[in-house]
Design an enzyme around this catalytic site. Sequence first.
Site, PDB file in Angstrom:
ATOM      1  N   CYS A  51       0.902  -1.320  -0.119  1.00 41.52           N
ATOM      2  CA  CYS A  51       0.028   0.140  -0.020  1.00 41.52           C
ATOM      3  C   CYS A  51       0.827   1.373   0.012  1.00 41.52           C
ATOM      4  CB  CYS A  51      -1.029  -0.001   1.276  1.00 41.52           C
ATOM      5  SG  CYS A  51      -2.479   1.097   1.040  1.00 41.52           S
ATOM      6  N   HIS A  71      -3.666  -4.694   0.684  1.00 41.91           N
ATOM      7  CA  HIS A  71      -3.214  -5.345   1.789  1.00 41.91           C
ATOM      8  C   HIS A  71      -3.205  -6.744   1.933  1.00 41.91           C
ATOM      9  CE1 HIS A  71      -2.765  -1.395   4.141  1.00 41.91           C
ATOM     10  NE2 HIS A  71      -3.541  -1.062   3.177  1.00 41.91           N
ATOM     11  N   GLU A  88      -1.745  -8.873   3.881  1.00 47.16           N
ATOM     12  CA  GLU A  88      -2.055  -9.422   5.186  1.00 47.16           C
ATOM     13  C   GLU A  88      -3.259  -9.369   5.964  1.00 47.16           C
ATOM     14  OE1 GLU A  88      -1.796  -4.891   5.855  1.00 47.16           O
ATOM     15  OE2 GLU A  88      -0.894  -6.429   4.463  1.00 47.16           O
TER      16      GLU A  88
END
Length: 241
Positions: free
Chosen positions: A120, A215, A217
């Site tokens: 990001c 993202h 994650e």
Amino acid sequence: MTHRPLIAVPARFAATTSALRYAAEVNARALVEAVWRAGGEPVTVHPHAPGGTADPDEVAARLARFDGLLLPGGGDLAPHRYGAADAHEAVYDVDDEQDAFDLELARQALAGGLPLLAVCRGLQVVNTVLGGTLHQDMGGPEREHRHVRHPVALAPGSALSRITGADKAEASCYHHQHVDRLGEGLAVTARAADGTVEAVELTGGDGRFLAVQWHPEDTAHEDPVQQRLFDALVRSARGSR
């Protein structure tokens, strides 16, 4: 126990953290857990660039002990960092010390071939280091990419496609800015349906550097395609020594 490569993850400044009672330097738990699952040792690194200027020698000395670098998401880069005269009213959480530190980390990692995953804001940092610019605000709610999961198309033959084993991915996005002019030596390797640049890598790169605008994650614990980005970082870090 197998040696875990050390992965530097620069902290993000947080004005308030009620559990700690003071302002803090933090990293998202989902992010560090994704590195841990991949076999890496995530290490939070204190951003240090007094007055908005990082000391290249100090940054080099600090990076020297690490096997890889993960540049995470966070607030916006100051627009002057990529040559903009004015800041859009939507620009938020700018911190000159954070900017200077992240930019110098990215510069040195790229120059030294240190394995690097940029997420990001991290992608935007790398694009800026290489002379690119950003759209300061995507507009919207119909155009913004906050709290959105959407499909992205991965470029055939790219390191991103090879590493993930996919030609498309379901991306969890939280951003209101994106690449305008692409930085020198970068190639676009994923786009959203609306044309937004969602991933970049170095032209002719070997996969030691990957950058995604989303993202990974957020969903890596349940989506193998996303976890493979962290696996690739740690795999490259194992071979960097």
